[in-house]
Design an enzyme around this catalytic site. Structure first.
Site, short mmCIF file in Angstrom:
data_model
loop_
_atom_site.label_atom_id
_atom_site.label_comp_id
_atom_site.label_asym_id
_atom_site.label_seq_id
_atom_site.Cartn_x
_atom_site.Cartn_y
_atom_site.Cartn_z
N GLN A 247 2.16 -2.09 5.58
CA GLN A 247 2.42 -0.69 5.92
C GLN A 247 2.82 -0.49 7.39
O GLN A 247 3.74 0.25 7.68
CB GLN A 247 1.21 0.15 5.56
CG GLN A 247 1.56 1.60 5.40
CD GLN A 247 0.48 2.33 4.62
OE1 GLN A 247 -0.60 2.58 5.14
NE2 GLN A 247 0.76 2.66 3.37
N ASP B 125 1.17 -3.28 13.02
CA ASP B 125 -0.15 -3.57 13.59
C ASP B 125 -1.09 -4.20 12.56
O ASP B 125 -1.98 -4.95 12.90
CB ASP B 125 -0.78 -2.28 14.12
CG ASP B 125 0.08 -1.65 15.20
OD1 ASP B 125 -0.18 -1.91 16.38
OD2 ASP B 125 1.03 -0.93 14.85
N TYR B 126 -0.87 -3.88 11.27
CA TYR B 126 -1.78 -4.40 10.24
C TYR B 126 -1.39 -5.78 9.75
O TYR B 126 -2.12 -6.40 8.96
CB TYR B 126 -1.86 -3.42 9.07
CG TYR B 126 -2.23 -2.02 9.51
CD1 TYR B 126 -3.04 -1.82 10.63
CD2 TYR B 126 -1.75 -0.91 8.85
CE1 TYR B 126 -3.36 -0.55 11.06
CE2 TYR B 126 -2.07 0.38 9.27
CZ TYR B 126 -2.87 0.55 10.38
OH TYR B 126 -3.18 1.81 10.81
N GLU C 49 0.85 -1.20 0.00
CA GLU C 49 0.00 0.00 0.00
C GLU C 49 0.89 1.25 0.00
O GLU C 49 1.73 1.40 0.89
CB GLU C 49 -0.90 -0.02 1.24
CG GLU C 49 -1.83 -1.24 1.23
CD GLU C 49 -2.22 -1.70 2.63
OE1 GLU C 49 -2.06 -0.95 3.60
OE2 GLU C 49 -2.71 -2.86 2.74
N HIS D 126 -0.78 2.30 15.62
CA HIS D 126 0.40 2.69 14.85
C HIS D 126 1.68 2.57 15.65
O HIS D 126 2.71 3.07 15.23
CB HIS D 126 0.27 4.12 14.32
CG HIS D 126 -0.84 4.26 13.33
ND1 HIS D 126 -2.15 4.44 13.69
CD2 HIS D 126 -0.82 4.23 11.98
CE1 HIS D 126 -2.89 4.52 12.61
NE2 HIS D 126 -2.13 4.39 11.56
N GLU E 117 -4.01 -6.81 3.19
CA GLU E 117 -2.79 -7.38 3.74
C GLU E 117 -2.66 -8.89 3.51
O GLU E 117 -1.57 -9.39 3.21
CB GLU E 117 -2.67 -7.08 5.24
CG GLU E 117 -2.34 -5.63 5.56
CD GLU E 117 -3.52 -4.68 5.41
OE1 GLU E 117 -4.66 -5.16 5.27
OE2 GLU E 117 -3.31 -3.45 5.41
#
Ligand SMILES: Cc1ncc(C[n+]2csc(CCOP(=O)(O)OP(=O)(O)O)c2C)c(N)n1
Ligand SMILES: [Mg+2]
Length: 803
Positions: free
Chosen positions: A551, A554-555, A498, A596, A529
């Site tokens: 990115q 956390d994702y 991304e 984040h 993801e």
């Protein structure tokens, strides 16, 4: 069949039709016998391809050398039709035979009907993937095959459109390969299905997905699975429209042999030629034996449905068609069915003997050691126990290795210590156990990581080199300039994610590189993801060198299933025969707020064993890890420290050449009083605290572990602990998370407990997610003052008179 024969030729070829009919019968008989083997206790679990035979025979006719499969546990007939699986191997899988030479797909590590075809040679070199029919390795989680399928198809696009890749003639024939997928109707309810469908439509890749619609997901019927009860109906919005490329969607019936042959020919031709994704929705599919050996379908299918399934059994329907077309007479077909049944029965016998014989040989050797013993124990109870255990073992009709080992270990406990010759027997028995444990270990406990010469652990580190004029630059520039060199050096290298392409990443670590190297190499993706991960896995399996960018750390949660179930197990579950050297680049630890600045490292390391985890403290280290990883063939994650992109670092002179070794901990500050062990973003904070502590007379030895997996291969921390006698494990994960992992490694695995003069301590983030703002960070995560106090307290406790 001749790969180029068309369907109308084929449907006139009696010999071929009868061979297909025989294969369908053989496959069905295997399913029936396989089920019986489980129900009578010879095999542990079974899942079969009954009812899907004819679809797969038609499908396999379009599968060419170089093509790829990403399917699921119903595909036994497909694999047999391609010559990649036979009736004896069927039983090797069912019994879990661990001999990799005869059970090559998994060496007995996974359920039956989970397939794979090696993509590497035993020495780790790549096979010529264009000369074989390829199958990625199946996993059991429903729709788990979908993200990887996207990557397998996407590779064809890159190999076709990037002409620089045409030189890699053993990886691809200029992208003419189709990635074939299969999935059950109910599994289309999963998010992975939809994410993959959308992504493949966006990317326009040669993905040919068959949905076997048998109306059920175990017991749950379609009305609870699929809106309107039809996957092709609800996929209509994805269909091609003039000027709006989408999908070709085709429908067929699971019992319609001539129809399916034509359908697959038509669909695959377009898919291969135009790189058009195709969905084959195959309806009217049956499952005559029910879902698996775990239950029977009479519990949930109505009488009417069961009757319909009998009537629409694809093999019966094929027979009716052959008779009505006058291709063969009933007697000829009966003889074929009988012959197929005989082969299935004989294969069972052969497979069973091949499974049992080595175990019986192992058992006989054990029993012989006991029965040949000259020593008899005077303790009657013990002597009787040895006799009983041995007797019981010899009576087990169908032994497994567990029986042998349980008996051997129990006998060992009962060998009398007073018996004059007892030591010999003990030694012999211990020798048997050691030898056979080593052998069992090879079967079950190897190949988690690459053990070949291509292992990244064999890459020699090269330190970053600096000259007098080396400038200090923001960390992101080191990554960018390093990438620039890497993209020139490795034509198979691609990165995608991304915001990765046009703007060069949210932190500009790829700034300007898309312009220089093109969209096919540095690429923006949708927000997806799980399929970014899958895209990477598929590319890596096909010999490319992908760096998939997630990115924020956390994702990665969105992709953790694929990472854990698929990538992390690829090498292990194929007993070392396949490798997917995907590099995942992400960033984490410290920034702002709950989503984040997480550092969920224990969640990660404990779910991705099989993937190396690199936690660089700065961008020089991060670049150095990419340089190392690209020289080896292992999957790995690199977590760049989020707060380091703008911090200045010295630009190394040897970009793309310097390499940071995995598993090499580094002593950053030498000291004598206490060892502080950490990684990633907390390194800088610990450095600050170490400076403050010096002013108060405390000398801390600060160690950056650099990679969590592998962990401190040179025992650098242990050596430090020998010197200091005190240790603090520090990070921003939850209490009991990665600090507990590091503590176990050092104290238990490396034996550090022997050198402790004080109780070992951990200092971590709070249990909750990190709060927003600088103050939120200060009170959620360890800061320099916390470290100072923790160290000071430990020293005060040890030497109260001094502090
Ligand atoms: C993620 C996940 N959830 C649940 C299961 C248990 N499970 C195995 S197969 C299956 C049903 C799948 O049905 P379908 O996709 O229609 O394939 P079929 O077995 O009917 O061919 C379920 C729920 C699983 N393996 N993975
Ligand atoms: Mg189903």
């Amino acid at each position: 069949m001749d790969q180029n024969a068309n369907s109308s030729d084929h449907l006139k070829n009696k010999e071929q039709i009868l061979a297909d009919y025989r294969l369908a019968n053989l496959s069905r008989n295997l399913s029936i016998i396989g089920r019986r083997e489980v129900l009578t206790g010879k095999a542990k679990f079974g899942i079969f391809g009954d009812g899907k035979e004819i679809i797969q025979i038609a499908l396999a006719k379009q599968f060419r050398n170089g093509d790829w499969r990403s399917g699921y546990y119903r595909d036994q007939t497909w694999m047999m039709a391609m010559g990649l699986y036979n009736s004896v191997e069927f039983f090797h899988q069912l019994y879990g035979n661990t001999d990799r030479d005869i059970n090559p797909g998994s060496g007995g590590r996974v359920f039956n009907n989970h397939f794979s075809v090696p993509n590497i040679n035993p020495d780790g070199s790549w096979r010529d993937l264009t000369k074989q029919k390829n199958s990625s390795s199946d996993i059991s989680p429903t729709a788990g095959q979908m993200p990887r399928l996207l990557g397998l198809a996407y590779a064809s696009k890159l190999f076709r459109q990037n002409t620089e890749l045409h030189q890699f003639t053993t990886l691809s024939m200029q992208g003419n390969e189709v990635a074939f997928g299969s999935i059950g109707d109910a599994s289309t309810s999963e998010g992975h299905f939809w994410e993959t469908i959308n992504a493949a439509g966006v990317l326009q890749v040669p993905m040919a997905l068959s949905v076997y619609d048998d109306g059920y997901g175990i017991s749950v019927p379609k009305k609870y699975q699929t809106t309107k009860g039809s996957i092709s109906d609800i996929l209509k919005g994805f269909e091609d429209e003039p000027g709006k490329p989408g999908y070709l969607i085709l429908k067929g019936k699971g019992w319609d042999y001539p129809g399916l042959i034509k359908l697959y020919e038509e669909g695959i031709e377009i898919c291969r030629r135009d790189h058009k994704p195709v969905v084959f929705h195959i309806e009217d599919v049956t499952q005559p034996l029910g879902h698996s050996t775990s239950g029977s379908h009479e519990r949930y299918k109505s009488e009417e449905r069961l009757k319909w399934e009998e009537e629409f059994d694809p093999i019966k329907k094929m027979r009716d068609w052959i008779l009505s077309e006058g291709i063969a007479a009933a007697e000829e077909l009966d003889a074929i069915s009988a012959d197929a049944e005989t082969e299935a029965k004989e294969s069972r016998k052969k497979g069973w003997e091949m499974f049992q014989n080595p175990i019986k040989i192992e058992r006989d050797a054990l029993v012989k050691i006991i029965s040949d013993r000259s020593c008899r124990c005077v303790e009657q109870v013990k002597e009787a126990a040895v006799e009983d255990i041995t007797g019981d073992l010899t009576k087990v009709l169908s032994p497994i290795r567990k029986d042998n080992f349980m008996a051997a270990r129990k006998i060992l406990r009962n060998i009398c210590g007073t018996c004059a010759k007892a030591d010999n027997l003990k030694e012999e028995l211990q020798g048997w156990l050691k030898r056979n444990y080593q052998d069992a270990g090879k079967s079950y406990n190897t190949n988690l990581y690459n053990e070949m010469s291509t292992s990244v652990l064999k890459v020699s580190p090269v330190p970053p080199a600096y000259s007098e004029n080396s400038p200090e630059v923001p960390g992101r520039q080191i990554l960018r300039d390093n990438y620039d060199k890497l993209f020139s050096k490795y034509p198979l290298l691609v990165t995608f994610g991304e915001d990765t392409g046009h703007i060069g990443g949210v932190n500009q670590s790829l700034e300007g590189l898309q312009k220089k190297f093109g969209e096919l190499r540095i690429t923006d993706t949708g927000i997806r993801e799980a399929t970014i991960l899958g895209q990477g896995i598929g590319l890596a399996l096909r010999g490319m060198r992908p760096i998939a960018e997630i990115q924020y750390l956390d994702y990665l949660m969105y992709a953790i299933q694929i990472l854990s179930d698929d990538l992390a197990t690829t090498h292990y579950r194929t007993a070392g025969r396949m490798i997917a050297p995907l590099i995942i680049s992400t960033r984490g630890h410290r920034l702002e707020g709950i989503w984040h600045s997480g550092s969920p490292m224990s969640m990660l390391i404990n779910s991705v064993r099989g993937v190396y985890v690199c936690t660089p403290r700065d961008m020089t280290r991060a670049a150095g890890f990419y340089n190392t990883l690209l020289e080896g063939n292992d999957p790995a994650i690199v977590i760049e420290p989020l707060n380091g992109y703008r911090l200045k670092e010295k630009m190394p002179d040897n970009l793309a050449e310097f390499k940071i070794g995995l598993g090499i901990a580094e002593v950053l500050v030498e000291g004598k009083d206490l060892t502080v062990v950490t990684y990633g973003s907390t390194v800088k904070i610990a450095q600050e605290a170490a400076g403050q502590l010096v002013a108060h007379g405390i000398s801390v030895e600060l160690i950056d572990v650099q990679t969590l997996v592998p962990f401190d291969l040179n025992r650098t921390i242990l050596n430090s602990l020998k010197k200091t006698g005190r240790i603090l494990f520090l990070d921003e994960d939850v209490p009991g998370g990665t600090t507990a992992y590091m503590m176990q490694e050092v104290l238990e695995r490396h034996g550090g407990w022997q050198f402790l003069d004080s109780a070992p301590k951990t200092l971590t983030g709070k249990e909750h997610r990190p709060a927003y703002t600088t103050d939120g960070d200060y009170f959620s995560k360890p800061n320099a003052e916390d470290i100072f106090d923790a160290v000071y307290d430990m020293m005060k406790e040890a030497v109260p008179q001094k502090y």
